[in-house]
Scaffold this motif. Sequence first.
Motif: not given
Length: 76
Positions: A53-59
């Motif tokens: 499962e993937v949770r994309m993280l803002a940069t």
Amino acid sequence: MDYPESYQLVFQSSAVEDDAVIVRRTDQSGAGGYPIYEDETGIVRAEISDRGEVRMLATGGHQVLGTPLVVREPSA
């Protein structure tokens, strides 16, 4: 628990082929307690669980996060 050293994230693209990005495990953990992976530029960051499962993280402030179509361990 042992987590893979890297994953390939495949995003849908408006071009002919989809975009694939290799992300490598960092020493950091995300809010869910899973490792954070990032690409070599540090722009693409994601927390990936042991179930893929993937949770994309803002940069960045204006980054629009897409969800990968496929998450897989890259072939050797």
